[in-house]
Motif scaffolding. Sequence first.
Motif, PDB file in Angstrom:
ATOM      1  N   THR A 163       0.849  -1.185   0.000  1.00  0.00           N
ATOM      2  CA  THR A 163       0.000   0.000   0.000  1.00  0.00           C
ATOM      3  C   THR A 163       0.886   1.237   0.000  1.00  0.00           C
ATOM      4  O   THR A 163       2.113   1.130   0.045  1.00  0.00           O
ATOM      5  CB  THR A 163      -0.966   0.016   1.206  1.00  0.00           C
ATOM      6  OG1 THR A 163      -1.991   0.986   0.971  1.00  0.00           O
ATOM      7  CG2 THR A 163      -0.251   0.302   2.510  1.00  0.00           C
ATOM      8  N   ALA A 164       0.254   2.394  -0.048  1.00  0.00           N
ATOM      9  CA  ALA A 164       0.980   3.668   0.003  1.00  0.00           C
ATOM     10  C   ALA A 164       0.733   4.326   1.358  1.00  0.00           C
ATOM     11  O   ALA A 164      -0.339   4.195   1.944  1.00  0.00           O
ATOM     12  CB  ALA A 164       0.518   4.597  -1.120  1.00  0.00           C
ATOM     13  N   GLU A 165       1.742   5.016   1.821  1.00  0.00           N
ATOM     14  CA  GLU A 165       1.630   5.794   3.037  1.00  0.00           C
ATOM     15  C   GLU A 165       0.585   6.890   2.810  1.00  0.00           C
ATOM     16  O   GLU A 165       0.563   7.493   1.735  1.00  0.00           O
ATOM     17  CB  GLU A 165       3.013   6.413   3.307  1.00  0.00           C
ATOM     18  CG  GLU A 165       3.158   7.127   4.598  1.00  0.00           C
ATOM     19  CD  GLU A 165       4.590   7.631   4.785  1.00  0.00           C
ATOM     20  OE1 GLU A 165       5.127   7.416   5.878  1.00  0.00           O
ATOM     21  OE2 GLU A 165       5.165   8.211   3.858  1.00  0.00           O
ATOM     22  N   ALA A 166      -0.338   7.215   3.623  1.00  0.00           N
ATOM     23  CA  ALA A 166      -0.478   6.738   4.979  1.00  0.00           C
ATOM     24  C   ALA A 166      -1.853   6.126   5.198  1.00  0.00           C
ATOM     25  O   ALA A 166      -1.984   5.171   5.947  1.00  0.00           O
ATOM     26  CB  ALA A 166      -0.274   7.880   5.976  1.00  0.00           C
ATOM     27  N   SER A 167      -2.891   6.649   4.557  1.00  0.00           N
ATOM     28  CA  SER A 167      -4.239   6.217   4.947  1.00  0.00           C
ATOM     29  C   SER A 167      -4.587   4.802   4.502  1.00  0.00           C
ATOM     30  O   SER A 167      -5.539   4.214   5.002  1.00  0.00           O
ATOM     31  CB  SER A 167      -5.296   7.206   4.458  1.00  0.00           C
ATOM     32  OG  SER A 167      -5.322   7.272   3.057  1.00  0.00           O
ATOM     33  N   GLY A 168      -3.816   4.210   3.609  1.00  0.00           N
ATOM     34  CA  GLY A 168      -4.057   2.822   3.230  1.00  0.00           C
ATOM     35  C   GLY A 168      -3.496   1.820   4.225  1.00  0.00           C
ATOM     36  O   GLY A 168      -3.834   0.638   4.187  1.00  0.00           O
ATOM     37  N   ILE A 169      -2.650   2.287   5.132  1.00  0.00           N
ATOM     38  CA  ILE A 169      -1.958   1.380   6.051  1.00  0.00           C
ATOM     39  C   ILE A 169      -2.911   0.587   6.952  1.00  0.00           C
ATOM     40  O   ILE A 169      -2.730  -0.619   7.101  1.00  0.00           O
ATOM     41  CB  ILE A 169      -0.882   2.137   6.858  1.00  0.00           C
ATOM     42  CG1 ILE A 169       0.243   2.581   5.917  1.00  0.00           C
ATOM     43  CG2 ILE A 169      -0.339   1.280   7.987  1.00  0.00           C
ATOM     44  CD1 ILE A 169       1.289   3.484   6.555  1.00  0.00           C
ATOM     45  N   PRO A 170      -3.933   1.193   7.554  1.00  0.00           N
ATOM     46  CA  PRO A 170      -4.788   0.373   8.421  1.00  0.00           C
ATOM     47  C   PRO A 170      -5.451  -0.803   7.695  1.00  0.00           C
ATOM     48  O   PRO A 170      -5.387  -1.941   8.178  1.00  0.00           O
ATOM     49  CB  PRO A 170      -5.833   1.368   8.945  1.00  0.00           C
ATOM     50  CG  PRO A 170      -5.150   2.691   8.876  1.00  0.00           C
ATOM     51  CD  PRO A 170      -4.286   2.615   7.648  1.00  0.00           C
ATOM     52  N   LEU A 171      -6.058  -0.553   6.544  1.00  0.00           N
ATOM     53  CA  LEU A 171      -6.719  -1.634   5.812  1.00  0.00           C
ATOM     54  C   LEU A 171      -5.701  -2.669   5.344  1.00  0.00           C
ATOM     55  O   LEU A 171      -5.937  -3.880   5.448  1.00  0.00           O
ATOM     56  CB  LEU A 171      -7.509  -1.081   4.626  1.00  0.00           C
ATOM     57  CG  LEU A 171      -8.223  -2.107   3.751  1.00  0.00           C
ATOM     58  CD1 LEU A 171      -9.187  -2.972   4.557  1.00  0.00           C
ATOM     59  CD2 LEU A 171      -8.951  -1.398   2.606  1.00  0.00           C
ATOM     60  N   ALA A 172      -4.564  -2.225   4.836  1.00  0.00           N
ATOM     61  CA  ALA A 172      -3.531  -3.157   4.380  1.00  0.00           C
ATOM     62  C   ALA A 172      -3.013  -4.014   5.531  1.00  0.00           C
ATOM     63  O   ALA A 172      -2.756  -5.205   5.368  1.00  0.00           O
ATOM     64  CB  ALA A 172      -2.381  -2.390   3.723  1.00  0.00           C
ATOM     65  N   THR A 173      -2.870  -3.417   6.706  1.00  0.00           N
ATOM     66  CA  THR A 173      -2.394  -4.156   7.871  1.00  0.00           C
ATOM     67  C   THR A 173      -3.384  -5.239   8.278  1.00  0.00           C
ATOM     68  O   THR A 173      -2.997  -6.378   8.555  1.00  0.00           O
ATOM     69  CB  THR A 173      -2.135  -3.199   9.050  1.00  0.00           C
ATOM     70  OG1 THR A 173      -1.151  -2.244   8.665  1.00  0.00           O
ATOM     71  CG2 THR A 173      -1.665  -3.941  10.284  1.00  0.00           C
ATOM     72  N   VAL A 174      -4.656  -4.902   8.302  1.00  0.00           N
ATOM     73  CA  VAL A 174      -5.676  -5.892   8.659  1.00  0.00           C
ATOM     74  C   VAL A 174      -5.694  -7.017   7.627  1.00  0.00           C
ATOM     75  O   VAL A 174      -5.767  -8.205   7.988  1.00  0.00           O
ATOM     76  CB  VAL A 174      -7.058  -5.233   8.808  1.00  0.00           C
ATOM     77  CG1 VAL A 174      -8.158  -6.279   8.946  1.00  0.00           C
ATOM     78  CG2 VAL A 174      -7.066  -4.292  10.019  1.00  0.00           C
ATOM     79  N   CYS A 175      -5.599  -6.674   6.351  1.00  0.00           N
ATOM     80  CA  CYS A 175      -5.551  -7.712   5.309  1.00  0.00           C
ATOM     81  C   CYS A 175      -4.338  -8.612   5.499  1.00  0.00           C
ATOM     82  O   CYS A 175      -4.453  -9.844   5.445  1.00  0.00           O
ATOM     83  CB  CYS A 175      -5.533  -7.079   3.917  1.00  0.00           C
ATOM     84  SG  CYS A 175      -7.094  -6.330   3.418  1.00  0.00           S
ATOM     85  N   ALA A 176      -3.180  -8.015   5.727  1.00  0.00           N
ATOM     86  CA  ALA A 176      -1.961  -8.805   5.917  1.00  0.00           C
ATOM     87  C   ALA A 176      -2.096  -9.741   7.115  1.00  0.00           C
ATOM     88  O   ALA A 176      -1.706 -10.912   7.052  1.00  0.00           O
ATOM     89  CB  ALA A 176      -0.760  -7.878   6.090  1.00  0.00           C
ATOM     90  N   TYR A 177      -2.654  -9.241   8.181  1.00  0.00           N
ATOM     91  CA  TYR A 177      -2.861 -10.068   9.375  1.00  0.00           C
ATOM     92  C   TYR A 177      -3.803 -11.233   9.062  1.00  0.00           C
ATOM     93  O   TYR A 177      -3.506 -12.383   9.391  1.00  0.00           O
ATOM     94  CB  TYR A 177      -3.421  -9.209  10.510  1.00  0.00           C
ATOM     95  CG  TYR A 177      -3.759 -10.012  11.741  1.00  0.00           C
ATOM     96  CD1 TYR A 177      -2.752 -10.455  12.596  1.00  0.00           C
ATOM     97  CD2 TYR A 177      -5.075 -10.323  12.042  1.00  0.00           C
ATOM     98  CE1 TYR A 177      -3.056 -11.199  13.717  1.00  0.00           C
ATOM     99  CE2 TYR A 177      -5.382 -11.068  13.164  1.00  0.00           C
ATOM    100  CZ  TYR A 177      -4.380 -11.506  14.003  1.00  0.00           C
ATOM    101  OH  TYR A 177      -4.687 -12.250  15.113  1.00  0.00           O
ATOM    102  N   ARG A 178      -4.921 -10.932   8.413  1.00  0.00           N
ATOM    103  CA  ARG A 178      -5.906 -11.972   8.089  1.00  0.00           C
ATOM    104  C   ARG A 178      -5.344 -13.016   7.137  1.00  0.00           C
ATOM    105  O   ARG A 178      -5.691 -14.181   7.207  1.00  0.00           O
ATOM    106  CB  ARG A 178      -7.158 -11.345   7.473  1.00  0.00           C
ATOM    107  CG  ARG A 178      -7.988 -10.534   8.424  1.00  0.00           C
ATOM    108  CD  ARG A 178      -8.790 -11.446   9.354  1.00  0.00           C
ATOM    109  NE  ARG A 178      -9.510 -10.711  10.355  1.00  0.00           N
ATOM    110  CZ  ARG A 178     -10.816 -10.553  10.367  1.00  0.00           C
ATOM    111  NH1 ARG A 178     -11.555 -11.063   9.414  1.00  0.00           N
ATOM    112  NH2 ARG A 178     -11.384  -9.876  11.341  1.00  0.00           N
ATOM    113  N   TYR A 179      -4.491 -12.586   6.206  1.00  0.00           N
ATOM    114  CA  TYR A 179      -3.960 -13.502   5.197  1.00  0.00           C
ATOM    115  C   TYR A 179      -2.645 -14.146   5.628  1.00  0.00           C
ATOM    116  O   TYR A 179      -2.125 -15.014   4.936  1.00  0.00           O
ATOM    117  CB  TYR A 179      -3.755 -12.786   3.863  1.00  0.00           C
ATOM    118  CG  TYR A 179      -4.951 -12.010   3.355  1.00  0.00           C
ATOM    119  CD1 TYR A 179      -6.259 -12.271   3.768  1.00  0.00           C
ATOM    120  CD2 TYR A 179      -4.768 -10.971   2.441  1.00  0.00           C
ATOM    121  CE1 TYR A 179      -7.335 -11.532   3.294  1.00  0.00           C
ATOM    122  CE2 TYR A 179      -5.847 -10.242   1.961  1.00  0.00           C
ATOM    123  CZ  TYR A 179      -7.122 -10.518   2.401  1.00  0.00           C
ATOM    124  OH  TYR A 179      -8.179  -9.785   1.925  1.00  0.00           O
TER     125      TYR A 179
END
Length: 191
Positions: free
Chosen positions: A56-72
């Motif tokens: 993702t790109a800094e900064a506002s995409g980080i929360p959603l990308a982090t949750v996706c990474a955790y789930r996957y």
Amino acid sequence: MEALKERIRQEGRALPGNIIQVDSFLNHQVDVQFLGRLAEAFAQVYDIRRITKILTAEASGIPLATVCAYRYGVPMVFAKKAKSDNIEGGLYQSEIFSYTYRRKVTLLVSKDWITPKDRVLIVDDFLARGEAMRGLLDIVTQAGAELAGIAVAVEKGFQHGGDKLRQEGYPLCSLAIIDGVDSNGFIFREE
């Protein structure tokens, strides 16, 4: 995704300059459980078993990308918009025009974190004109990695970035596409 559209209807605001504000749950105050539902929706579209990195790109995409990474169960990498002292070695760089900041910025990712062995899912909270997305796609290409897909929570369809990416053959999933706003509220594209 109907739950996302309903959340936008209830909490979203249309601001001057084509700004869609959903910062009560997506990108300022973050409803992590709700983002988990978005991650599950993307998992219905993409083969997450084959994904090795989320980008993702800094900064506002980080929360959603982090949750996706955790789930996957995979690492998340975010492209920085400024070089910091803690980045060493080679960099992938892509210059874009930031719609949010209304200026040119350079997206930077260390060559240590994306390689030709990776299968990358790009995740972002918003897609407007597609400039940031093109920068992320450029970084995936520079790395010689394989693009697994593009996963976006909210697409501003009236700015046509997503339409252009689809026409070019990119695998793009947007969970809510806003085609406009009128006196009755948001107008969503039905697909």
